[in-house]
Design an enzyme around this catalytic site. Structure first.
Site, PDB file in Angstrom:
ATOM      1  N   LYS A 189      -7.640  -0.085  -9.829  1.00  0.00           N
ATOM      2  CA  LYS A 189      -8.425  -0.758  -8.785  1.00  0.00           C
ATOM      3  C   LYS A 189      -9.611   0.106  -8.376  1.00  0.00           C
ATOM      4  O   LYS A 189      -9.456   1.307  -8.124  1.00  0.00           O
ATOM      5  CB  LYS A 189      -7.539  -1.002  -7.561  1.00  0.00           C
ATOM      6  CG  LYS A 189      -8.246  -1.568  -6.338  1.00  0.00           C
ATOM      7  CD  LYS A 189      -7.237  -1.978  -5.269  1.00  0.00           C
ATOM      8  CE  LYS A 189      -7.886  -2.607  -4.054  1.00  0.00           C
ATOM      9  NZ  LYS A 189      -8.289  -1.644  -3.047  1.00  0.00           N
ATOM     10  N   TYR A 214      -1.885   5.650  -4.249  1.00  0.00           N
ATOM     11  CA  TYR A 214      -2.960   6.623  -4.021  1.00  0.00           C
ATOM     12  C   TYR A 214      -2.526   7.936  -4.654  1.00  0.00           C
ATOM     13  O   TYR A 214      -1.328   8.224  -4.762  1.00  0.00           O
ATOM     14  CB  TYR A 214      -3.198   6.819  -2.518  1.00  0.00           C
ATOM     15  CG  TYR A 214      -4.124   5.803  -1.896  1.00  0.00           C
ATOM     16  CD1 TYR A 214      -5.389   5.544  -2.427  1.00  0.00           C
ATOM     17  CD2 TYR A 214      -3.750   5.108  -0.737  1.00  0.00           C
ATOM     18  CE1 TYR A 214      -6.237   4.624  -1.835  1.00  0.00           C
ATOM     19  CE2 TYR A 214      -4.607   4.184  -0.144  1.00  0.00           C
ATOM     20  CZ  TYR A 214      -5.850   3.950  -0.705  1.00  0.00           C
ATOM     21  OH  TYR A 214      -6.692   3.044  -0.122  1.00  0.00           O
ATOM     22  N   HIS A 235     -13.875  -1.725  -2.755  1.00  0.00           N
ATOM     23  CA  HIS A 235     -13.001  -1.411  -1.629  1.00  0.00           C
ATOM     24  C   HIS A 235     -13.499  -2.082  -0.339  1.00  0.00           C
ATOM     25  O   HIS A 235     -13.425  -1.507   0.754  1.00  0.00           O
ATOM     26  CB  HIS A 235     -12.916   0.106  -1.447  1.00  0.00           C
ATOM     27  CG  HIS A 235     -11.579   0.593  -0.946  1.00  0.00           C
ATOM     28  ND1 HIS A 235     -10.633   1.160  -1.755  1.00  0.00           N
ATOM     29  CD2 HIS A 235     -11.023   0.576   0.293  1.00  0.00           C
ATOM     30  CE1 HIS A 235      -9.563   1.513  -1.032  1.00  0.00           C
ATOM     31  NE2 HIS A 235      -9.784   1.158   0.218  1.00  0.00           N
ATOM     32  N   THR A 277      -5.229   2.954  -7.230  1.00  0.00           N
ATOM     33  CA  THR A 277      -6.549   2.880  -6.598  1.00  0.00           C
ATOM     34  C   THR A 277      -7.349   4.123  -6.958  1.00  0.00           C
ATOM     35  O   THR A 277      -6.932   5.240  -6.682  1.00  0.00           O
ATOM     36  CB  THR A 277      -6.408   2.744  -5.079  1.00  0.00           C
ATOM     37  OG1 THR A 277      -5.714   1.524  -4.820  1.00  0.00           O
ATOM     38  CG2 THR A 277      -7.766   2.702  -4.403  1.00  0.00           C
ATOM     39  N   SER A 328       0.833  -1.204   0.000  1.00  0.00           N
ATOM     40  CA  SER A 328       0.000   0.000   0.000  1.00  0.00           C
ATOM     41  C   SER A 328       0.864   1.248   0.000  1.00  0.00           C
ATOM     42  O   SER A 328       1.953   1.276   0.593  1.00  0.00           O
ATOM     43  CB  SER A 328      -0.890  -0.007   1.249  1.00  0.00           C
ATOM     44  OG  SER A 328      -1.464   1.273   1.444  1.00  0.00           O
TER      45      SER A 328
HETATM   46  C1  FMN Z   1      -7.822  -2.141   6.964  1.00  0.00           C
HETATM   47  C2  FMN Z   1      -7.865  -1.960   5.480  1.00  0.00           C
HETATM   48  C3  FMN Z   1      -6.953  -1.124   4.850  1.00  0.00           C
HETATM   49  C4  FMN Z   1      -6.995  -0.957   3.469  1.00  0.00           C
HETATM   50  N1  FMN Z   1      -6.070  -0.155   2.886  1.00  0.00           N
HETATM   51  C5  FMN Z   1      -6.061  -0.029   1.541  1.00  0.00           C
HETATM   52  C6  FMN Z   1      -5.055   0.714   0.885  1.00  0.00           C
HETATM   53  O1  FMN Z   1      -4.175   1.234   1.533  1.00  0.00           O
HETATM   54  N2  FMN Z   1      -5.107   0.816  -0.448  1.00  0.00           N
HETATM   55  C7  FMN Z   1      -6.099   0.214  -1.193  1.00  0.00           C
HETATM   56  O2  FMN Z   1      -6.114   0.328  -2.418  1.00  0.00           O
HETATM   57  N3  FMN Z   1      -7.057  -0.524  -0.593  1.00  0.00           N
HETATM   58  C8  FMN Z   1      -7.041  -0.654   0.749  1.00  0.00           C
HETATM   59  N4  FMN Z   1      -7.992  -1.430   1.327  1.00  0.00           N
HETATM   60  C9  FMN Z   1      -8.984  -2.162   0.494  1.00  0.00           C
HETATM   61  C10 FMN Z   1      -8.453  -3.511   0.092  1.00  0.00           C
HETATM   62  O3  FMN Z   1      -7.397  -3.398  -0.817  1.00  0.00           O
HETATM   63  C11 FMN Z   1      -9.529  -4.364  -0.585  1.00  0.00           C
HETATM   64  O4  FMN Z   1     -10.070  -3.659  -1.675  1.00  0.00           O
HETATM   65  C12 FMN Z   1     -10.660  -4.787   0.339  1.00  0.00           C
HETATM   66  O5  FMN Z   1     -10.195  -5.036   1.644  1.00  0.00           O
HETATM   67  C13 FMN Z   1     -11.281  -6.042  -0.233  1.00  0.00           C
HETATM   68  O6  FMN Z   1     -12.358  -6.475   0.504  1.00  0.00           O
HETATM   69  P1  FMN Z   1     -12.286  -7.648   1.611  1.00  0.00           P
HETATM   70  O7  FMN Z   1     -11.615  -7.046   2.798  1.00  0.00           O
HETATM   71  O8  FMN Z   1     -13.745  -7.929   1.822  1.00  0.00           O
HETATM   72  O9  FMN Z   1     -11.520  -8.805   1.017  1.00  0.00           O
HETATM   73  C14 FMN Z   1      -7.970  -1.623   2.713  1.00  0.00           C
HETATM   74  C15 FMN Z   1      -8.862  -2.458   3.343  1.00  0.00           C
HETATM   75  C16 FMN Z   1      -8.823  -2.649   4.707  1.00  0.00           C
HETATM   76  C17 FMN Z   1      -9.796  -3.592   5.349  1.00  0.00           C
END
Ligand code: FMN
Ligand code: FMN
Ligand code: FMN
Ligand code: FMN
Lengths: 350, 350, 350, 350
Positions: free
Chosen positions: B226, B124, B250, B150, B103
């Site tokens: 994404k 980002y 997301h 993203t 990330s």
């Molecule tokens: C705690 C947390 C932090 C996340 N941080 C990012 C991030 O920094 N960048 C990003 O593109 N997506 C981030 N996401 C989204 C995840 O990449 C992903 O799209 C999402 O968790 C998928 O769904 P799931 O948790 O149901 O598998 C984050 C998700 C969570 C739960």
């Protein structure tokens, strides 16, 4: 503290009977629940990379410029919820830059409200045709910029909570616009709603399309018909000279078999065409719901109960600020620079 | 002990606020729940007598060979869950033979992570264009083999759990890739999420298609976008030079009106065609979900929360082993020798 | 106090076994529940500005003028619920201006009932053909103006509540129309319903279309067949000389796999055409349900259990007054001046 | 006392682990639950006035005359539930006049079972081809009149209840047909199912269509393939010489993403045509479910768990009597003189 518009219900510290008066619907409350389940089931597919910094929520609703595609739904007797009643909520609407709709049954005289906020006037059809005429004239004279005729209350829907609570208005809360010969609303009746008894006495159920044409003939300000669900009635309203219709089931408080307003919206728009202004209410609980309604095709929405809860919590202005923020957030996350972009979003159900 | 990938949530012993930060979604969490109900409702009709001994789960995702059609979703601040944070999870991914996606907001510098695991970098869009450029260059220099942009976070979705918890990062967990001028993420704010405040300060919501074209122009490594749900955006991403899209909402953390990603997958594939690589995330909780996504047409999936729970339980490697086993089991029971056979399964809903 | 027809169940203070006898359905009670979920899911789109003052609920059902499009469903053994039994409910029906349908198994002789209320007679098919003939003749002689042959009880559905309660009739409640050689209904049987044992002994399951033709041949009064769900049977009933059919699953008490009657109504009407009178029962719990059934196409409905609860509460007349009021309210709120207007409403599901 | 087949689960007084072994499904048990929700949602429209006295439930299943369109599903290790195990249940089947299907994993030698009841033999595909051949020959020699090859167990589905219970067979319950070199089923393993470990060791997952052709070549008795859901596999089974297929998801115990068998039935019948015999299992809990399956097009059904519960309650014979009664009741109430009439009923969903 309220972090979402939907939080105000919990923050409003109303007596059980007054809470029920607001929260309740008619009959088995099937339509009331359907209003919410329908909104929850709607999906809107967001767009990305629209390059939006701060979404533009402004619009013009029937000639009235508005900061949000939202008006405060007409709701009776607001002094039930706050000592200043309508004045408090209308002031908040004015600050938020959206129309406040004064109810026929406002507990503060319409002139006082119209003096402090850009308002529309909502008309109920009373037995006393002179009183109706007087209301229209007073509304126009006070500068109300639109007249919203409510068409779905020939009688009040049977709201069983109020009946079981023998709901009655406190003496100090009155229908301030009416030189009211009827005392029903203040006479407790065991096993009956005094408010329903009042409307039964005062309202004229024979309200008809030709009456609406008469209304059209006596005022020049934009005319809206509120409470339409069947596309045939939308077309009839246009024939009668209406400038807009409000797709509404009265928040589930009238006919308890009606579809959710939001489920009826599509067929009404199909009938009247995209250029005729269509508003919607019933079930809006936050900014995402506003966006859903607009994505399906509404031009603007009315918000009801959430604003009464906020009024009771002494937080009307804060609530409208929050709603605006929620809508802007939803637009930003859905990639929409303005309301036209919202209308272009794809919607679904699941 | 974890017997299924879904068990790790219970095994992670996190503080309530950190648990909420992971588990929560935005708004009323409708999209969060829809992600799961949609997967549960999908049926896949298994085949028999395929003569399969041990299913082949290997694939190539954008040129990266992978032991499973899975990548670790980019997730911020992993030192919240384990002292070694990203390093622990990335090492597990390396052992499992799948890409780890770093990330932008990793709490360990990207170079350290990329040094121990085959990685992709997630970008980002920041106000500071120089910082963006630096991140891309550092990612490429460290050997990240793909860049995942993203696109669904112009601002952070309003996650009410974090707001109500006044969620704030502990001092030792920082956005290690950024020479961060913003201190918001570490400044507790009553009734607000400090993490949201940080992204509000650092992220640039005006991110647009032409910005994406610029990104495309400054790096040669495969580019993924994404956060796509609308087929029109998938086509626009291709126009802008993307090599793949990730169908994602997301994890229900951004626009809380979005359809389940898995319900949006079909129309995106219809638009881009079967040959364009399409990834999916949001709601994957085990091997059968991976198989469902591939049967509907995804080329691979990202797994998010389950791996954070496992990380918190100190069991990242075990979790990926379990996921691989679940997928192989599902393939064996569905009669699939390889992922091509999975793509040929019939899917339904009930 | 009852504020809605549905309130009487709670107001009836019956013993658990008698309550179960009324409330229960057969088997797993899937059809019983489906009767209600189907009604709840139906939506009817109300009309506005019809200029209706007081809706006209009158109709003619098979030549019988009726104040409401409602008849009291034939229900056995009403002295279980009130000392005066059938007489009390029939008198209420007479006052309400609707037909009372006397069950073959009434606990008061049919002549006494027919003497105090405009009645129809419901016929079960008994082994003893002479007894059947005698019933028809007695019914005609007493002035019953229609004969409703119940066709869905070759044997009684297996009602597990009664079986588990070893339900048995008290001595004083008997099948007063039958010179009954069978004593089963009054002989407690461990793990069995005595009422079911009685019908098993007395009813002839071989009842066939040619038997129905015979019935048609021995009486001139209008003939209705009750218990039709398949359109093919509706057509066969017409062929056999029926003047009307009652779409019914016997309130979920017979075949526990049947669709909700209201869900079967449309295809029956499609088969028989709009001019053939079609009645409906099963699941009606209030005036809005009556309106829903008529909007879908029924000419009238039978109401069952709610009237037994009211009978037990000593409030049969009040209940029918309330039902009439609920129907008028629903019509008024749906903008319907009369039942023809109801038939013109648009229906849906959600 | 049991008043319905579904009652036996409560009457079986098994240890929690053995109860779980029977009741459980694989994975998240989505398919297990879907089997039931699908049956509950199916409606069948009953017919009337068929003149039926006592419905004829007899049929011929693959040349075997049967009193009911039912066979006892092959189920392993029945001495877990009753000291006499398979013998007790097989005797009940014989008395009920329906085929008993002996599992490869029966805990009583197949010859002993076949000696007391008209049986079919169910075959699992073992690593040891000689053992497979020996089983087929023994089954034929003992007079089994059909061979049912189970095709949906390349490995055992991951049944988490057994895993969490570390389920292991007691010493006295063995796979009595196998000269078993494998001791896994009796070796407790922490966090694993010993039964699963046993099948993992003994079963050959590479079972293929050509193996099935070989089976076909070595026996003349009717051949059924059990565990088919995809129509393409049904056609392949016919190509390989099968005389019938069993549409089954193994009671939700194998692939936990599969549709309900009853939801897959229609498309299989569409593919193979109405004349090819199609059986069904998974989720049958009473006579109405049997009727539903036949109305949709199955020629007969297998009943699984309910009979194990009855076996454990020492009531196998009574259970089959009850099932026969439930089916006859359902047929009578649906107006069906015989199974051909059942096939002619209209089905729906709601
Ligand atoms: C705690 C947390 C932090 C996340 N941080 C990012 C991030 O920094 N960048 C990003 O593109 N997506 C981030 N996401 C989204 C995840 O990449 C992903 O799209 C999402 O968790 C998928 O769904 P799931 O948790 O149901 O598998 C984050 C998700 C969570 C739960
Ligand atoms: C307490 C209360 C009073 C209302 N009074 C009026 C009224 O005087 N005139 C009117 O047209 N609608 C009235 N309504 C209906 C609202 O204008 C609006 O249609 C409805 O509340 C929308 O649904 P919502 O509350 O779910 O947003 C009232 C609603 C409530 C809850
Ligand atoms: C206690 C009871 C007794 C009944 N007795 C008869 C009867 O004697 N003859 C008949 O045709 N139907 C009988 N029925 C069925 C009703 O006529 C009617 O079809 C059914 O109750 C309608 O469903 P509802 O109760 O949901 O309104 C009986 C129903 C109940 C609840
Ligand atoms: C305890 C148990 C053991 C089973 N053993 C076998 C078996 O040895 N061979 C087989 O083909 N199926 C076996 N099955 C599956 C059944 O044959 C059948 O497909 C399934 O139980 C049908 O679903 P139902 O239980 O919902 O009726 C077994 C099922 C259970 C519950």
């Amino acid at each position: 503290m309220a972090e979402a518009l939907a939080d105000y219900e919990q923050l409003s510290a109303l007596s059980p009977a007054v809470h029920d008066f607001v929260a309740g619907g008619s009959g088995a409350e099937l339509t009331l629940r359907r209003n919410r389940s329908a909104f929850d089931a709607i999906t809107v597919t967001p767009r990305i990379l629209g390059g939006v910094e701060s979404p533009d929520t402004t619009t013009t609703i029937l000639g009235t410029a508005a900061a949000l595609p939202v008006a405060v739904a007409p709701m009776a007797y607001q002094r039930l919820f706050h000592p200043a009643g309508e004045l408090f909520l209308a002031e908040a609407a004015a600050k938020a830059g959206i129309p406040y709709i004064i109810s026929t049954l406002s507990s503060v005289p319409l002139e006082k409200i119209a003096a402090i906020a850009p308002s529309w006037f909502q008309l109920y059809w009373l037995h006393d045709r002179g009183a109706v005429r007087a209301l229209i004239d007073r509304a126009t004279a006070s500068g109300c910029s639109a007249l919203m005729v409510t068409a779905d209350v020939p009688v009040m829907g049977r709201r069983l909570r109020d009946v079981r609570n023998s709901f009655v208005l406190p003496t100090e809360v009155t229908a301030a616009n009416l030189v009211d010969k009827y005392t029903e609303a203040h006479s407790a009746l065991n096993g009956a709603s005094a408010v329903a008894a009042h409307t039964a006495a005062a309202f004229d159920p024979t309200f008809s399309w030709s009456d609406l044409e008469w209304v059209r003939s006596v005022t020049e300000i934009p005319l809206l018909v509120k409470g339409i669900l069947d596309p045939r009635d939308a077309l009839a309203a246009i024939d009668a000279g209406a400038d807009s219709v409000v797709v509404s089931n009265h928040g589930g408080r009238q006919f308890d078999g009606a579809p959710a307003s939001i489920d009826a919206l599509g067929s009404v728009i199909d009938a009247v065409g995209n250029d005729f202004p269509v508003l919607l209410d019933s079930g809006i609980r936050g900014g995402t719901d506003v966006l859903k309604a607009l994505a399906i095709g509404a031009d603007a929405v009315l918000v009801g109960r959430p604003l009464l809860w906020a009024l009771a919590a002494g937080a009307a202005e804060e609530a409208l600020t929050l709603l605006g923020r929620e809508l802007r957030d939803a637009m930003l996350l859905a990639g929409c620079a303005d309301l036209a972009a919202v209308a272009d979003l794809v919607t679904g159900r699941s």
